[in-house]
Structure formats: structure tokens, C-alpha cells
Design an enzyme around this catalytic site. Structure first.
Site, PDB file in Angstrom:
ATOM      1  N   GLY A  34       7.059   1.531  15.877  1.00 56.63           N
ATOM      2  CA  GLY A  34       6.860   0.267  15.178  1.00 56.63           C
ATOM      3  C   GLY A  34       5.398   0.181  14.823  1.00 56.63           C
ATOM      4  N   ALA A  35       5.085  -0.247  13.630  1.00 57.98           N
ATOM      5  CA  ALA A  35       3.693  -0.193  13.165  1.00 57.98           C
ATOM      6  C   ALA A  35       2.742  -0.908  14.110  1.00 57.98           C
ATOM      7  CB  ALA A  35       3.593  -0.787  11.758  1.00 57.98           C
ATOM      8  N   GLU A  36       3.118  -2.114  14.533  1.00 62.08           N
ATOM      9  CA  GLU A  36       2.184  -2.903  15.345  1.00 62.08           C
ATOM     10  C   GLU A  36       2.018  -2.313  16.749  1.00 62.08           C
ATOM     11  OE1 GLU A  36       4.142  -5.290  12.181  1.00 62.08           O
ATOM     12  OE2 GLU A  36       4.926  -4.110  13.865  1.00 62.08           O
ATOM     13  N   ASN A  38       2.491   0.825  17.496  1.00 60.16           N
ATOM     14  CA  ASN A  38       1.734   2.063  17.331  1.00 60.16           C
ATOM     15  C   ASN A  38       0.238   1.785  17.323  1.00 60.16           C
ATOM     16  OD1 ASN A  38       4.157   3.448  17.074  1.00 60.16           O
ATOM     17  ND2 ASN A  38       4.013   3.652  14.845  1.00 60.16           N
ATOM     18  N   TYR A 165       3.933  -1.582   3.012  1.00 59.31           N
ATOM     19  CA  TYR A 165       5.136  -1.924   2.253  1.00 59.31           C
ATOM     20  C   TYR A 165       6.270  -0.967   2.595  1.00 59.31           C
ATOM     21  CZ  TYR A 165       8.383  -2.319  -1.650  1.00 59.31           C
ATOM     22  OH  TYR A 165       9.517  -2.458  -2.412  1.00 59.31           O
ATOM     23  N   ALA A 222      -3.928  12.898   2.934  1.00 61.50           N
ATOM     24  CA  ALA A 222      -4.744  14.108   3.032  1.00 61.50           C
ATOM     25  C   ALA A 222      -6.001  14.035   2.181  1.00 61.50           C
ATOM     26  CB  ALA A 222      -3.910  15.318   2.614  1.00 61.50           C
ATOM     27  N   ALA A 249       0.757   8.096  11.104  1.00 61.00           N
ATOM     28  CA  ALA A 249      -0.626   8.475  10.819  1.00 61.00           C
ATOM     29  C   ALA A 249      -1.449   7.281  10.348  1.00 61.00           C
ATOM     30  CB  ALA A 249      -0.672   9.585   9.773  1.00 61.00           C
ATOM     31  N   GLY A 250      -0.844   6.454   9.493  1.00 60.35           N
ATOM     32  CA  GLY A 250      -1.555   5.270   9.021  1.00 60.35           C
ATOM     33  C   GLY A 250      -1.857   4.298  10.146  1.00 60.35           C
ATOM     34  N   ASP A 251      -0.932   4.181  11.101  1.00 60.37           N
ATOM     35  CA  ASP A 251      -1.156   3.311  12.253  1.00 60.37           C
ATOM     36  C   ASP A 251      -2.274   3.861  13.133  1.00 60.37           C
ATOM     37  OD1 ASP A 251       1.017   1.797  11.342  1.00 60.37           O
ATOM     38  OD2 ASP A 251       2.430   2.999  12.516  1.00 60.37           O
TER      39      ASP A 251
END
Length: 309
Positions: A34-36, A38, A165, A222, A249-251
Site C-alpha cells: 500500500g502506498a502509504e 510503504n 494516480y 530510470a 519504487a516511487g514510495d
């Protein structure tokens, strides 16, 4: 409390082993994601004080989420809900394409409500971090996000937003005005170029900054990242690493940036840590399993061989 406060839905994650269609998979692993959460785990591993809050089902997946977060040093405020814990299913259809399916409509996490996020906890935080995923889950979850953000703003608490998104949760037409309103209330915003293009025109850095955030960071995989922080522009290249699993990776990037910001690091150092954390995360399977520690980042920076002895 002080430090980072975040909230949202954490799910069980079923990951098929190997490459190919899901119906040919013979082995699976089970974890959480989960993004949060993570971001919470990633920031905690980098030494930041972190609180995560969310609803989970009274089931084995909910039990695992609570145990895993607390084991990582996250102060987890786990609200048990009569509905089920959401589920994410991942399989690598080809060597270059990872497919993620969600089973979360009506889940415990989607039933998050404004009353679940205590105003006192928001006011006591140094940074409140939210994502564009939670507002897509339900009307009550959306209300919880905006109420917490307004409470933070009124108290002078820094608001961080990762646009994040998800096309499988809502259409771009439904998402765009909500995400725009959320970013306009943020002090820090993270977005990919395509995400920014949903609701701003022209170059993403300038378009996002025009909405009001003082710290704008555009994550570009990248290709690294660009940022406009307190009027100063930055560009950081990503290191060349072997990608095993890009999910999370973004998290990891956000966790690195926010952990360094809480530690008082300057913008260039925050971005360097963020890029390194994101690069490390893609080299390991799983949403949060591969999030790095400070020692991991130091090893990445100094490695001259592929064996540490």
C-alpha cells in the site's frame, strides 16, 4: 507524537512467481503493500519517527499487516473493520510487463472515515503525508483525506501529497479535479510527468508549482527526477541498476525524501537519498520488502563489486 503521519489502505499482496500468464503460475508469495504503508516502512527504516493509520479486516491479512508494520518500528494505529482486508494480485505477464489487479471495492480500507484520523495526531505531526489513491477509494475516504489536510494546514503542519494516480480505481476525468484540489493544498508534491499532465498544462514542474506547493518533485523512473524547491531547480540522474520489481519504487523515493527532510537535510541531499532509495527498491521483489536502510544506501553508493565480504 512528532515526525511523519500517514494513512490509507494497506492490502495483502499475492505475487505469482516466474514469468507468464497467471493461469500457468505454480508458485506464489504473500506479503503486504500500500502506498502509504510503504512510505511509512521506508521512512522508518531510514530512522524517521512514523505513524500509520488505517482500517483492516478482522482476518489473517489484517493480522499480518498489523504485525509487519509494528515490527518495522512504525507506530501503527490499526482500526479493525467488519469488512475484508483488500487484496492486490501481481504477475509478470512478460519480462518487461508487470500486471497489478486490485480487489478492494468495499474493503475495510475503503471504509476509512474522517473520524478515524484524530485531529490531535494531525496537529502534533511534523509532516502529514497523503496520496491520490485514498480519495479514489470512497466518498468517506476522500473526506478523511481533505479533512486531515485542512486540519494540518490550519495548524501549520507541512502537507505532503504523492499524486499516485491509479487508472484502475477511477477515470482521469473523475480524478483530475480532485487531484488538482489536493495538490493546491500541499506544501510538498510528488508526481510523475503523466500524472501531472492529468490536471496541469505545460512543463510539469512549473504547472504543479503554480498551484501553490513550495516543493515540487517530478519522479521519472530510470530518468531520475527534477525538482523545484523554494524557487531553486534541481535535476538528479538515477543510477543504473537491474530492475527486478518496479512496484514500490516511487514510495521508496518519497520515503527517502521525507526522512531526510525530517532530519533537516538540504534539498540536494534529500533528492540524492530519494533517488538512491528508489533505485535500491527496484532491485528486490515486493512492495515494501526491499526498502533500504541507511546502511543499504551507503553500500549502494560505495559498491565496486557485486559481492560484499
Amino acid at each position: 507524537m512528532s515526525g511523519l503521519l500517514t494513512f490509507g489502505e494497506t492490502m495483502g499482496v499475492v505475487s505469482a512467481e516466474g514469468i507468464g500468464a497467471l493461469d500457468h503460475a505454480r508458485g506464489f508469495t504473500f506479503g503486504i503493500g500500500g502506498a502509504e504503508s510503504n512510505v511509512a516502512i521506508g521512512a522508518a527504516r531510514l530512522g524517521a519517527p512514523v505513524t500509520w493509520l488505517g482500517r483492516v479486516g478482522d482476518d489473517a491479512s489484517g493480522d499480518l499487516i498489523a504485525r509487519r508494520l509494528r515490527a518495522e518500528g512504525v507506530a501503527a494505529v490499526v482500526i479493525r473493520d467488519p469488512s475484508f482486508t483488500g487484496l492486490m494480485v501481481k504477475h509478470r505477464r512478460t519480462g518487461a510487463l508487470l500486471t497489478v489487479d486490485y480487489h478492494r471495492a468495499g474493503s475495510a480500507g475503503s471504509r476509512l472515515a474522517p473520524s478515524d484520523v484524530p485531529a490531535d495526531a494531525v496537529r502534533a505531526a511534523a509532516i502529514v503525508h497523503v496520496t491520490g489513491i485514498t480519495p479514489a477509494l470512497s466518498d468517506s475516504a476522500r473526506a478523511a483525506v481533505f479533512q486531515a489536510v485542512e486540519t494540518a494546514r490550519a495548524a501549520g503542519v507541512t502537507v505532503s501529497v504523492d499524486v499516485n494516480y491509479r487508472a484502475k480505481l477511477w477515470s482521469r476525468f473523475d480524478a483530475a479535479p480532485v487531484l488538482r484540489d489536493l495538490v493546491a493544498r500541499a506544501d510538498i508534491v510528488f508526481a510523475g510527468p503523466a500524472e501531472a499532465a492529468l490536471f496541469v498544462d505545460g512543463p510539469p514542474l512549473d504547472g504543479l508549482a503554480a498551484l501553490g506547493p513550495a516543493e515540487v518533485v517530478v519522479k521519472d523512473g530510470a530518468r531520475g527526477c527534477t525538482a523545484l524547491i523554494d524557487g531553486e531547480r534541481h535535476a538528479v540522474a538515477a543510477p543504473d541498476v537491474a530492475v527486478v520489481d518496479p512496484v514500490g519504487a516511487g514510495d521508496a523515493f518519497v520515503a527517502g525524501y521525507l526522512a531526510d527532510r525530517l532530519a533537516g537535510a538540504q534539498p540536494a541531499a534529500r533528492l540524492a537519498t530519494a533517488i538512491a532509495a528508489g533505485a535500491w527498491a527496484v532491485t528486490v521483489p515486493g512492495d515494501c520488502e526491499g526498502l533500504p536502510t541507511r546502511a543499504d544506501l551507503a553500500a549502494l553508493a560505495s559498491a565496486t563489486d557485486d559481492v560484499l565480504r
